[in-house]
Design a protein around this motif. Structure first.
Motif, PDB file in Angstrom:
ATOM      1  N   LYS A   1     -37.789 -44.984 -42.204  1.00 20.21           N
ATOM      2  CA  LYS A   1     -37.296 -44.013 -43.236  1.00 20.21           C
ATOM      3  C   LYS A   1     -35.765 -43.121 -42.127  1.00 20.21           C
ATOM      4  O   LYS A   1     -34.899 -43.446 -42.915  1.00 20.21           O
ATOM      5  CB  LYS A   1     -37.697 -42.949 -44.088  1.00 20.21           C
ATOM      6  N   PHE A   2     -36.772 -43.129 -41.286  1.00 25.16           N
ATOM      7  CA  PHE A   2     -35.127 -42.099 -39.929  1.00 25.16           C
ATOM      8  C   PHE A   2     -34.390 -43.180 -39.603  1.00 25.16           C
ATOM      9  O   PHE A   2     -33.209 -42.956 -38.992  1.00 25.16           O
ATOM     10  CB  PHE A   2     -36.271 -41.280 -38.948  1.00 25.16           C
ATOM     11  N   LYS A   3     -35.041 -44.505 -39.253  1.00 24.22           N
ATOM     12  CA  LYS A   3     -34.270 -45.234 -38.751  1.00 24.22           C
ATOM     13  C   LYS A   3     -32.864 -46.123 -39.306  1.00 24.22           C
ATOM     14  O   LYS A   3     -32.034 -46.174 -39.305  1.00 24.22           O
ATOM     15  CB  LYS A   3     -34.953 -47.196 -37.675  1.00 24.22           C
ATOM     16  N   LYS A   4     -33.772 -46.399 -40.954  1.00 24.88           N
ATOM     17  CA  LYS A   4     -32.725 -47.146 -42.105  1.00 24.88           C
ATOM     18  C   LYS A   4     -31.608 -45.132 -42.074  1.00 24.88           C
ATOM     19  O   LYS A   4     -30.078 -45.818 -42.100  1.00 24.88           O
ATOM     20  CB  LYS A   4     -33.622 -47.366 -43.120  1.00 24.88           C
ATOM     21  N   MET A   5     -32.020 -44.574 -42.003  1.00 23.68           N
ATOM     22  CA  MET A   5     -31.248 -43.444 -42.849  1.00 23.68           C
ATOM     23  C   MET A   5     -29.894 -42.796 -41.552  1.00 23.68           C
ATOM     24  O   MET A   5     -28.337 -43.136 -41.625  1.00 23.68           O
ATOM     25  CB  MET A   5     -31.346 -41.946 -42.454  1.00 23.68           C
ATOM     26  N   ALA A   6     -30.351 -43.212 -40.207  1.00 22.34           N
ATOM     27  CA  ALA A   6     -29.275 -43.966 -38.978  1.00 22.34           C
ATOM     28  C   ALA A   6     -28.438 -44.315 -38.571  1.00 22.34           C
ATOM     29  O   ALA A   6     -27.768 -44.587 -38.390  1.00 22.34           O
ATOM     30  CB  ALA A   6     -30.190 -43.326 -37.778  1.00 22.34           C
ATOM     31  N   ARG A   7     -29.418 -45.966 -39.511  1.00 23.05           N
ATOM     32  CA  ARG A   7     -28.146 -47.366 -39.747  1.00 23.05           C
ATOM     33  C   ARG A   7     -27.137 -47.106 -40.601  1.00 23.05           C
ATOM     34  O   ARG A   7     -25.663 -47.431 -40.525  1.00 23.05           O
ATOM     35  CB  ARG A   7     -28.277 -48.783 -39.480  1.00 23.05           C
ATOM     36  N   GLU A   8     -27.272 -46.178 -41.704  1.00 24.46           N
ATOM     37  CA  GLU A   8     -26.525 -46.175 -42.754  1.00 24.46           C
ATOM     38  C   GLU A   8     -25.762 -44.942 -42.376  1.00 24.46           C
ATOM     39  O   GLU A   8     -23.927 -45.393 -42.815  1.00 24.46           O
ATOM     40  CB  GLU A   8     -27.387 -45.178 -43.904  1.00 24.46           C
ATOM     41  N   ALA A   9     -25.892 -43.828 -41.348  1.00 23.61           N
ATOM     42  CA  ALA A   9     -24.724 -43.319 -41.201  1.00 23.61           C
ATOM     43  C   ALA A   9     -23.893 -43.613 -40.521  1.00 23.61           C
ATOM     44  O   ALA A   9     -23.256 -43.010 -39.988  1.00 23.61           O
ATOM     45  CB  ALA A   9     -25.913 -41.967 -40.271  1.00 23.61           C
ATOM     46  N   SER A  10     -24.246 -44.366 -39.298  1.00 27.24           N
ATOM     47  CA  SER A  10     -23.041 -44.446 -38.477  1.00 27.24           C
ATOM     48  C   SER A  10     -22.275 -45.896 -39.444  1.00 27.24           C
ATOM     49  O   SER A  10     -21.684 -46.885 -38.369  1.00 27.24           O
ATOM     50  CB  SER A  10     -23.705 -45.102 -36.985  1.00 27.24           C
ATOM     51  N   ALA A  11     -21.983 -46.353 -39.925  1.00 29.88           N
ATOM     52  CA  ALA A  11     -22.014 -47.914 -41.106  1.00 29.88           C
ATOM     53  C   ALA A  11     -20.612 -47.247 -41.421  1.00 29.88           C
ATOM     54  O   ALA A  11     -20.954 -47.234 -41.784  1.00 29.88           O
ATOM     55  CB  ALA A  11     -22.702 -48.429 -42.264  1.00 29.88           C
TER      56      ALA A  11
END
Ligand code: K1U
Ligand code: ZN
Length: 172
Positions: A162-172
């Motif tokens: 979940k945190f990896k997905k949030m980090a990906r979305e934040a940097s997209a």
């Protein structure tokens, strides 16, 4: 004093074992003061240097319940010297590096921690209750251990994903 950014899961630095502090100097005390400001700002009751990106064995805490009487604590090279293996304490712990996640954790209720104070002098701190819990949480950070490590592998992987997905979305 200035508040510093807090690193969050899945930053790999959170898994590093922090290095012992060799010298207690003005630079280290400035870092401790900035960590205290960061902790009060968050807000939180503890913070390890690695959480602000500095993998040194330095922690700050304030478990006082009265906001009007702050009791800032700085512990350098803290280590658990004694554990009362008989009594345990449950607490629903949060972590400033794992926002919006809490977990009920059972830990020893009573410990003694050795550390260097802000003058570089060795001290011993007997701790019970929330202070004992918070000290163990912060010393875990210095050893690269997080509260999600108290979960089963399956549940831990779900949180990390979940945190990896949030980090990906934040940097997209
Ligand atoms: O190290 C950290 O991530 C900080 C963490 C410490 C901690 C919390 C609970 C049990 C043990 C250790 C926090 O401070 S999370 C925030 C928190 O617990 C809190 C925030 C505001 C008021 C009271 C508590
Ligand atoms: Zn934490």
């Amino acid at each position: 004093m200035s508040a510093l950014p807090i690193i969050t899961l899945p930053d790999p630095l959170l898994r590093k074992v922090s290095k012992p502090v060799e010298t207690v100097d003005a630079e280290l005390l400035k870092l401790a003061d900035d960590m205290l400001e960061t902790m009060y700002d968050a807000p939180g009751i503890g913070l390890a240097a690695v959480q602000v990106g500095v993998p040194k064995r330095l922690i700050v805490l304030d478990v006082s319940e009265d906001d009007d009487t702050p009791r800032p604590m700085t512990l350098i090279n803290p280590e658990v010297l004694k554990i009362d293996g008989e009594r345990t304490r449950m607490h629903e712990e949060g972590c400033l590096s794992i926002p919006d996640f809490r977990l009920e954790i059972e830990r020893p209720a009573s410990i003694v921690v050795g550390y260097l104070d802000r003058e570089g002098k060795p001290q011993e701190l007997p701790a019970e209750g929330l202070l004992a819990t918070a000290l163990q949480h912060e010393i875990d950070h210095l050893n690269g251990k997080l509260i999600i490590d108290f979960l089963s592998r399956l549940k831990r992987d779900i949180v990390v994903r979940k945190f990896k997905k949030m980090a990906r979305e934040a940097s997209a």
